[in-house]
Design a protein around this motif. Structure first.
Motif, PDB file in Angstrom:
ATOM      1  N   ARG A  52      -2.469  -7.827  -7.974  1.00  0.00           N
ATOM      2  CA  ARG A  52      -3.507  -8.713  -8.494  1.00  0.00           C
ATOM      3  C   ARG A  52      -3.933  -9.754  -7.468  1.00  0.00           C
ATOM      4  N   VAL A  53      -3.159  -9.898  -6.398  1.00  0.00           N
ATOM      5  CA  VAL A  53      -3.501 -10.786  -5.286  1.00  0.00           C
ATOM      6  C   VAL A  53      -3.077 -10.057  -4.019  1.00  0.00           C
ATOM      7  N   PRO A  54      -3.830 -10.189  -2.922  1.00  0.00           N
ATOM      8  CA  PRO A  54      -3.434  -9.488  -1.699  1.00  0.00           C
ATOM      9  C   PRO A  54      -2.030  -9.893  -1.233  1.00  0.00           C
ATOM     10  N   VAL A  55      -1.279  -8.896  -0.748  1.00  0.00           N
ATOM     11  CA  VAL A  55       0.090  -9.118  -0.269  1.00  0.00           C
ATOM     12  C   VAL A  55       0.160  -8.714   1.194  1.00  0.00           C
ATOM     13  N   ALA A  56       0.539  -9.668   2.052  1.00  0.00           N
ATOM     14  CA  ALA A  56       0.722  -9.384   3.475  1.00  0.00           C
ATOM     15  C   ALA A  56       2.150  -8.928   3.712  1.00  0.00           C
ATOM     16  N   LEU A  57       2.311  -7.850   4.473  1.00  0.00           N
ATOM     17  CA  LEU A  57       3.636  -7.344   4.823  1.00  0.00           C
ATOM     18  C   LEU A  57       4.059  -7.913   6.171  1.00  0.00           C
ATOM     19  N   SER A  58       5.345  -8.164   6.302  1.00  0.00           N
ATOM     20  CA  SER A  58       5.844  -8.741   7.553  1.00  0.00           C
ATOM     21  C   SER A  58       6.324  -7.686   8.538  1.00  0.00           C
ATOM     22  N   THR A  59       6.443  -6.434   8.090  1.00  0.00           N
ATOM     23  CA  THR A  59       6.887  -5.360   8.982  1.00  0.00           C
ATOM     24  C   THR A  59       5.734  -4.469   9.428  1.00  0.00           C
ATOM     25  N   ALA A  60       4.529  -4.822   9.046  1.00  0.00           N
ATOM     26  CA  ALA A  60       3.330  -4.114   9.480  1.00  0.00           C
ATOM     27  C   ALA A  60       2.171  -5.105   9.414  1.00  0.00           C
ATOM     28  N   PRO A  61       1.240  -5.038  10.351  1.00  0.00           N
ATOM     29  CA  PRO A  61       0.143  -6.023  10.346  1.00  0.00           C
ATOM     30  C   PRO A  61      -0.952  -5.652   9.359  1.00  0.00           C
ATOM     31  N   VAL A  62      -0.564  -5.468   8.090  1.00  0.00           N
ATOM     32  CA  VAL A  62      -1.519  -5.031   7.075  1.00  0.00           C
ATOM     33  C   VAL A  62      -1.391  -5.900   5.830  1.00  0.00           C
ATOM     34  N   VAL A  63      -2.439  -5.843   5.022  1.00  0.00           N
ATOM     35  CA  VAL A  63      -2.464  -6.495   3.714  1.00  0.00           C
ATOM     36  C   VAL A  63      -2.698  -5.417   2.672  1.00  0.00           C
ATOM     37  N   VAL A  64      -1.875  -5.421   1.629  1.00  0.00           N
ATOM     38  CA  VAL A  64      -2.051  -4.499   0.505  1.00  0.00           C
ATOM     39  C   VAL A  64      -2.754  -5.275  -0.599  1.00  0.00           C
ATOM     40  N   GLY A  65      -3.881  -4.758  -1.053  1.00  0.00           N
ATOM     41  CA  GLY A  65      -4.615  -5.534  -2.045  1.00  0.00           C
ATOM     42  C   GLY A  65      -5.824  -4.817  -2.580  1.00  0.00           C
ATOM     43  N   PRO A  66      -6.628  -5.546  -3.337  1.00  0.00           N
ATOM     44  CA  PRO A  66      -7.787  -4.940  -4.001  1.00  0.00           C
ATOM     45  C   PRO A  66      -9.040  -4.880  -3.140  1.00  0.00           C
ATOM     46  N   GLY A  67      -9.042  -5.539  -1.995  1.00  0.00           N
ATOM     47  CA  GLY A  67     -10.242  -5.615  -1.179  1.00  0.00           C
ATOM     48  C   GLY A  67     -10.533  -4.326  -0.430  1.00  0.00           C
ATOM     49  N   PRO A  68     -11.799  -4.128  -0.023  1.00  0.00           N
ATOM     50  CA  PRO A  68     -12.162  -2.890   0.686  1.00  0.00           C
ATOM     51  C   PRO A  68     -11.465  -2.741   2.029  1.00  0.00           C
ATOM     52  N   GLU A  69     -11.050  -3.865   2.643  1.00  0.00           N
ATOM     53  CA  GLU A  69     -10.374  -3.798   3.939  1.00  0.00           C
ATOM     54  C   GLU A  69      -8.866  -3.697   3.791  1.00  0.00           C
ATOM     55  N   ASP A  70      -8.354  -3.745   2.553  1.00  0.00           N
ATOM     56  CA  ASP A  70      -6.919  -3.746   2.307  1.00  0.00           C
ATOM     57  C   ASP A  70      -6.371  -2.333   2.181  1.00  0.00           C
ATOM     58  N   ARG A  71      -5.068  -2.206   2.407  1.00  0.00           N
ATOM     59  CA  ARG A  71      -4.390  -0.948   2.117  1.00  0.00           C
ATOM     60  C   ARG A  71      -4.117  -0.877   0.626  1.00  0.00           C
ATOM     61  N   GLY A  72      -4.120   0.334   0.076  1.00  0.00           N
ATOM     62  CA  GLY A  72      -3.928   0.512  -1.358  1.00  0.00           C
ATOM     63  C   GLY A  72      -2.478   0.761  -1.728  1.00  0.00           C
ATOM     64  N   PRO A  73      -2.171   0.755  -3.022  1.00  0.00           N
ATOM     65  CA  PRO A  73      -0.781   0.966  -3.458  1.00  0.00           C
ATOM     66  C   PRO A  73      -0.226   2.331  -3.087  1.00  0.00           C
ATOM     67  N   ASP A  74      -1.101   3.321  -2.892  1.00  0.00           N
ATOM     68  CA  ASP A  74      -0.615   4.646  -2.500  1.00  0.00           C
ATOM     69  C   ASP A  74       0.037   4.624  -1.124  1.00  0.00           C
ATOM     70  N   ASP A  75      -0.258   3.601  -0.329  1.00  0.00           N
ATOM     71  CA  ASP A  75       0.337   3.490   1.006  1.00  0.00           C
ATOM     72  C   ASP A  75       1.719   2.841   0.976  1.00  0.00           C
ATOM     73  N   LEU A  76       2.101   2.252  -0.161  1.00  0.00           N
ATOM     74  CA  LEU A  76       3.352   1.493  -0.207  1.00  0.00           C
ATOM     75  C   LEU A  76       4.611   2.337   0.019  1.00  0.00           C
TER      76      LEU A  76
END
Length: 312
Positions: free
Chosen positions: A225-249
């Motif tokens: 429900r809010v973007p989550v930044a990971l500390s072991t990869a330079p990515v953000v998982v979230g709802p935005g078009p530039e974010d990675r999706g939950p299928d990548d988790l």
């Protein structure tokens, strides 16, 4: 005592630490929530009926405790995904942040982190590992130490955590990590053995990647429900078009067992997403203490404020 609002402030990140938390603070949170369903589930997954700081020497207990205590501390403070700019987790704290953000059910998150800890423990039983901090040395000197330790002891040793330019952690075979500690001291740095049973964030955990990936995939993570930044990869998982999706988790969290924590880089990612400050949920003030030596984002610690009034 009147209620105190600790909701995240505009542009503020809600941050969850990893295994380097204050064990007394963690046990205090659990004791204050003895009747909470999450604590009851924690007792099931750890086999513990009571909580004492000494128990957290066992990674299989410590890791689920830290996730549960972080989620309960956030709820106590009135922190919600809707009130946060982003969420972030340091190492193990990635799972806490994802549960806070709604990508994982809290009880599923405890099951998942119990599996993570068990896989690390199994690897540790087969090939004993150690994590040792190398403080007050620059990255080039730590790399020199690492290579010398590998040459001297003949084992595996990887850079596991970069908390700042002079705050790194090495992880690998016990003898090689011990040799690195000696070399850190010889180089004028400060070595510190971490009380973590296993060589997390090192190649010794490669064997745990496939089973852990399968465990995460079986939970079918939801969009946070809010973007989550990971500390072991330079990515953000979230709802935005530039974010990675939950299928990548499943892949991202499985790789996190082996890949290093790059905390300074993670803070840069948060700033690039508009973050201007962060709140260290704890338990304790590990991330706030790190921020004092790495002024990318100002941190405030939740423990510095009285708890919000309300039902336990």
């Amino acid at each position: 005592m009147p209620a105190v609002s600790l909701a995240a402030r505009p542009g503020e990140v809600v941050a969850f630490p990893g295994q380097g938390v204050d064990p007394v603070a963690a046990c205090g949170v659990l004791d204050a929530h003895a009747g909470h369903p999450l604590v009851a589930h924690l007792a099931e997954v750890t086999g513990q009926a009571a909580w004492a700081p000494a128990d957290l020497a066992d990674t299989r207990v410590a890791q689920p405790v830290i996730v549960a205590a972080g989620l309960l501390a956030a709820a106590d403070a009135g922190l919600t995904p809707e009130g946060a700019a982003l969420a972030v987790g340091h190492s193990l704290g990635e799972i806490t942040a994802l549960a806070f953000a709604g990508a994982l059910d809290p009880t599923d998150a405890l099951d998942l982190v119990a599996a993570r800890a068990a896989l690390g423990h199994e690897a540790h039983q087969v090939r004993p590992g150690r994590m040792v901090a190398a403080l007050k040395l620059d990255a080039a000197t730590v790399e020199w130490v690492r290579r010398r330790a590998v040459a001297d002891a003949g084992g595996v040793l990887d850079v596991a955590v970069v908390n700042g330019p002079a705050a790194l952690v090495l992880s690998g075979d016990r003898a090689t990590a011990d040799r690195a500690g000696d070399l850190v001291a010889e180089a004028g740095g400060v070595p510190r053995r971490l009380g973590i049973g296993g060589a997390f964030h090192s190649s010794l955990l490669v064997g745990a990647v496939a089973p852990f990936r399968a465990r995460v995939a079986a939970l079918a993570p939801a969009p946070p429900r809010v973007p989550v930044a990971l500390s072991t990869a330079p990515v953000v998982v979230g709802p935005g078009p530039e974010d990675r999706g939950p299928d990548d988790l499943p892949e991202l969290l499985a790789r996190a067992l082996v890949l290093p924590v790059a905390w300074e880089r993670t803070l840069d990612v948060l700033r690039s997403r508009g973050a201007r400050a962060a709140v260290d949920v704890g338990p304790g003030r590990t991330l706030a203490n790190l921020a004092a030596h790495l002024p990318v984002l100002p941190f405030r610690a939740l423990v510095d404020a009285p708890p919000a009034a309300g039902p336990r």
